[in-house]
Design a protein around this motif. Sequence first.
Motif, PDB file in Angstrom:
ATOM      1  N   ILE A  44       0.517  -1.229  -0.238  1.00  0.00           N
ATOM      2  CA  ILE A  44       0.122   0.113   0.354  1.00  0.00           C
ATOM      3  C   ILE A  44       0.910   1.773  -0.034  1.00  0.00           C
ATOM      4  O   ILE A  44       0.581   2.387  -0.616  1.00  0.00           O
ATOM      5  N   THR A  45       1.970   1.339   0.201  1.00  0.00           N
ATOM      6  CA  THR A  45       3.209   2.609   0.989  1.00  0.00           C
ATOM      7  C   THR A  45       3.259   2.509  -0.828  1.00  0.00           C
ATOM      8  O   THR A  45       3.211   3.382  -1.327  1.00  0.00           O
ATOM      9  N   GLN A  46       3.669   1.578  -1.863  1.00  0.00           N
ATOM     10  CA  GLN A  46       4.214   1.620  -2.826  1.00  0.00           C
ATOM     11  C   GLN A  46       2.802   2.254  -3.616  1.00  0.00           C
ATOM     12  O   GLN A  46       3.376   2.916  -4.419  1.00  0.00           O
ATOM     13  N   LYS A  47       1.625   2.282  -3.589  1.00  0.00           N
ATOM     14  CA  LYS A  47       0.824   2.136  -4.308  1.00  0.00           C
ATOM     15  C   LYS A  47       0.990   4.139  -3.780  1.00  0.00           C
ATOM     16  O   LYS A  47       1.303   4.787  -4.333  1.00  0.00           O
ATOM     17  N   VAL A  48       0.332   4.683  -3.024  1.00  0.00           N
ATOM     18  CA  VAL A  48       0.242   5.528  -2.108  1.00  0.00           C
ATOM     19  C   VAL A  48       1.139   6.592  -2.701  1.00  0.00           C
ATOM     20  O   VAL A  48       1.230   7.554  -3.217  1.00  0.00           O
ATOM     21  N   ILE A  49       2.863   6.095  -3.208  1.00  0.00           N
ATOM     22  CA  ILE A  49       3.578   6.657  -3.567  1.00  0.00           C
ATOM     23  C   ILE A  49       3.518   7.097  -4.578  1.00  0.00           C
ATOM     24  O   ILE A  49       3.791   8.082  -5.359  1.00  0.00           O
ATOM     25  N   ALA A  50       3.667   5.836  -5.762  1.00  0.00           N
ATOM     26  CA  ALA A  50       3.235   6.047  -7.088  1.00  0.00           C
ATOM     27  C   ALA A  50       1.920   6.883  -7.400  1.00  0.00           C
ATOM     28  O   ALA A  50       1.840   7.051  -8.898  1.00  0.00           O
ATOM     29  N   GLU A  51       0.819   6.803  -6.953  1.00  0.00           N
ATOM     30  CA  GLU A  51       0.079   7.883  -7.203  1.00  0.00           C
ATOM     31  C   GLU A  51      -0.007   9.156  -6.844  1.00  0.00           C
ATOM     32  O   GLU A  51      -0.067   9.799  -7.400  1.00  0.00           O
ATOM     33  N   LEU A  52       0.971   9.394  -5.651  1.00  0.00           N
ATOM     34  CA  LEU A  52       1.309  10.901  -5.521  1.00  0.00           C
ATOM     35  C   LEU A  52       2.317  11.338  -6.715  1.00  0.00           C
ATOM     36  O   LEU A  52       2.354  12.268  -6.938  1.00  0.00           O
ATOM     37  N   ILE A  53       3.034  10.429  -7.114  1.00  0.00           N
ATOM     38  CA  ILE A  53       4.036  10.867  -7.891  1.00  0.00           C
ATOM     39  C   ILE A  53       3.603  11.386  -9.093  1.00  0.00           C
ATOM     40  O   ILE A  53       3.294  12.005  -9.781  1.00  0.00           O
ATOM     41  N   GLY A  54       2.658  10.375  -9.709  1.00  0.00           N
ATOM     42  CA  GLY A  54       1.669   9.978 -10.961  1.00  0.00           C
ATOM     43  C   GLY A  54       0.892  11.311 -11.399  1.00  0.00           C
ATOM     44  O   GLY A  54       0.799  12.093 -12.156  1.00  0.00           O
ATOM     45  N   THR A  55       0.035  11.527  -9.449  1.00  0.00           N
ATOM     46  CA  THR A  55      -0.704  13.189 -10.139  1.00  0.00           C
ATOM     47  C   THR A  55      -0.129  14.554 -10.165  1.00  0.00           C
ATOM     48  O   THR A  55      -0.373  15.130 -10.392  1.00  0.00           O
ATOM     49  N   PHE A  56       1.058  14.732  -9.025  1.00  0.00           N
ATOM     50  CA  PHE A  56       1.741  15.367  -9.728  1.00  0.00           C
ATOM     51  C   PHE A  56       2.248  15.537 -10.514  1.00  0.00           C
ATOM     52  O   PHE A  56       2.338  17.153 -10.967  1.00  0.00           O
ATOM     53  N   PHE A  57       2.855  15.319 -11.440  1.00  0.00           N
ATOM     54  CA  PHE A  57       3.212  15.014 -12.763  1.00  0.00           C
ATOM     55  C   PHE A  57       2.240  15.340 -13.521  1.00  0.00           C
ATOM     56  O   PHE A  57       2.422  15.912 -14.846  1.00  0.00           O
ATOM     57  N   VAL A  58       1.032  14.882 -13.675  1.00  0.00           N
ATOM     58  CA  VAL A  58       0.015  15.272 -14.707  1.00  0.00           C
ATOM     59  C   VAL A  58      -0.276  16.617 -13.718  1.00  0.00           C
ATOM     60  O   VAL A  58      -0.728  17.106 -15.416  1.00  0.00           O
ATOM     61  N   ILE A  59      -0.257  17.320 -12.996  1.00  0.00           N
ATOM     62  CA  ILE A  59      -1.188  18.242 -12.805  1.00  0.00           C
ATOM     63  C   ILE A  59       0.157  19.645 -12.819  1.00  0.00           C
ATOM     64  O   ILE A  59      -0.152  20.302 -14.045  1.00  0.00           O
ATOM     65  N   PHE A  60       1.253  19.022 -12.666  1.00  0.00           N
ATOM     66  CA  PHE A  60       2.431  20.096 -12.715  1.00  0.00           C
ATOM     67  C   PHE A  60       2.764  19.736 -14.980  1.00  0.00           C
ATOM     68  O   PHE A  60       2.979  20.991 -15.272  1.00  0.00           O
ATOM     69  N   ALA A  61       2.518  18.688 -15.398  1.00  0.00           N
ATOM     70  CA  ALA A  61       3.091  19.188 -16.681  1.00  0.00           C
ATOM     71  C   ALA A  61       1.164  20.095 -17.574  1.00  0.00           C
ATOM     72  O   ALA A  61       1.393  20.593 -18.226  1.00  0.00           O
ATOM     73  N   GLY A  62      -0.029  19.866 -16.784  1.00  0.00           N
ATOM     74  CA  GLY A  62      -1.153  19.498 -17.026  1.00  0.00           C
ATOM     75  C   GLY A  62      -1.622  21.537 -17.170  1.00  0.00           C
ATOM     76  O   GLY A  62      -1.485  22.040 -17.527  1.00  0.00           O
ATOM     77  N   CYS A  63      -1.328  21.738 -15.770  1.00  0.00           N
ATOM     78  CA  CYS A  63      -1.636  22.768 -15.428  1.00  0.00           C
ATOM     79  C   CYS A  63      -0.278  23.554 -15.546  1.00  0.00           C
ATOM     80  O   CYS A  63      -0.238  24.748 -15.846  1.00  0.00           O
ATOM     81  N   GLY A  64       1.059  23.240 -16.409  1.00  0.00           N
ATOM     82  CA  GLY A  64       2.234  23.929 -16.269  1.00  0.00           C
ATOM     83  C   GLY A  64       1.799  24.225 -17.872  1.00  0.00           C
ATOM     84  O   GLY A  64       2.087  25.242 -18.441  1.00  0.00           O
ATOM     85  N   PHE A 117     -12.840  -1.413  -5.922  1.00  0.00           N
ATOM     86  CA  PHE A 117     -11.737  -1.293  -5.238  1.00  0.00           C
ATOM     87  C   PHE A 117     -11.222  -1.200  -4.308  1.00  0.00           C
ATOM     88  O   PHE A 117     -12.750  -0.701  -3.550  1.00  0.00           O
ATOM     89  N   PRO A 118     -10.714  -1.921  -3.029  1.00  0.00           N
ATOM     90  CA  PRO A 118     -10.989  -1.975  -1.099  1.00  0.00           C
ATOM     91  C   PRO A 118     -10.886  -0.499  -0.920  1.00  0.00           C
ATOM     92  O   PRO A 118      -9.968   0.883  -1.170  1.00  0.00           O
ATOM     93  N   VAL A 119     -12.290  -0.222   0.393  1.00  0.00           N
ATOM     94  CA  VAL A 119     -13.176   0.561   0.469  1.00  0.00           C
ATOM     95  C   VAL A 119     -12.288   1.463   1.431  1.00  0.00           C
ATOM     96  O   VAL A 119     -11.669   2.860   1.665  1.00  0.00           O
ATOM     97  N   TRP A 120     -11.131   0.101   2.233  1.00  0.00           N
ATOM     98  CA  TRP A 120     -10.000   1.016   2.811  1.00  0.00           C
ATOM     99  C   TRP A 120      -9.275   1.459   2.330  1.00  0.00           C
ATOM    100  O   TRP A 120      -8.523   2.806   3.603  1.00  0.00           O
ATOM    101  N   GLU A 121      -8.238   1.618   1.321  1.00  0.00           N
ATOM    102  CA  GLU A 121      -7.472   2.294   0.615  1.00  0.00           C
ATOM    103  C   GLU A 121      -7.813   3.645   0.143  1.00  0.00           C
ATOM    104  O   GLU A 121      -7.055   4.841  -0.210  1.00  0.00           O
ATOM    105  N   VAL A 122      -9.060   3.575   0.050  1.00  0.00           N
ATOM    106  CA  VAL A 122      -9.720   5.312  -0.391  1.00  0.00           C
ATOM    107  C   VAL A 122      -9.675   6.079   0.665  1.00  0.00           C
ATOM    108  O   VAL A 122      -9.220   7.415  -0.561  1.00  0.00           O
TER     109      VAL A 122
END
Length: 286
Positions: A44-64, A117-122
């Motif tokens: 779950i730590t790997q998943k959260v890190i992947a979501e954080l990094i992925g969202t960062f670059f989506v917003i950075f490139a798109g909003c940028g 998707f597991p509710v507890w991970e939301v």
Amino acid sequence: MASKSENMRDEDIRKIEEGGFNSTNIPKTNYNIGFCSSAAVVTITQKVIAELIGTFFVIFAGCGSVAVNKIYGSVTFPGVCVTWGLIVMVMIYTVGHVSGAHFNPAVTITFAIFRRFPVWEVPLYIAAQLLGSILASGTLALVLDVSPKAYFGTVPVGSNAQSLALEIIISFLLMFVISGVATDNRAIGDLAGLAVGMTILLNVFVAGPISGASMNPARSIGPAIVKHVYKGLWVYIVGPISGTILGGFAYNLIRFTDRPLRQLTLSASFCNFKTTSATTTTTGPN
């Protein structure tokens, strides 16, 4: 003198070397695995890190691209649309196999509602997505001279009702496509990133000049918090969540079965002859 626990540990090591080790025979109390070392926590730590990094670059490139176009005028509106589609596609192929590449609280909530998707991970996913968006927005605010006219968030150009309607419609389409290419094993899964990226590109072309084509609460909340612009923010929370839930529901209505197409074409539901065998294949989130 060696303790009983040490003797048992030596015996287990000897069995491993001889190939006769059976992990089911080990009392759980003998090996107290630390909380941070458990497989579930690591995953779950790997998943959260992947979501954080992925969202960062989506917003950075798109909003940028939005900010750069408003400041320098070198990107153009079609360029902004293409940027959004490409960055989402790239990040799906990069971390989709790790976290599912949601990058969107509305998508995460919809997957959980329809038990894909597991509710507890939301809460963990949403926190990572919002944090990634805020960090990306803060980075853009630091490296670019973002004036009020160059705001890279989403603000309704017309009425709130008009933008709300558009956000519901385009979010519906986005989730409908995601459900089709990512949760149905009859689809060509290798093209999921391309299909989702192109859907976002088309949606930005249509709704971008009017609502900003958010489709993603994190995409709107991050810039709003960093630049303190909250006008019509509720539209970009209610609209995408409502639209994605409706899109997921619509696809589930037309989802005939979880079996692959090659089995469907041989089934009695499609033909008048009997099949010799049938195997049920379960479907999970990407």
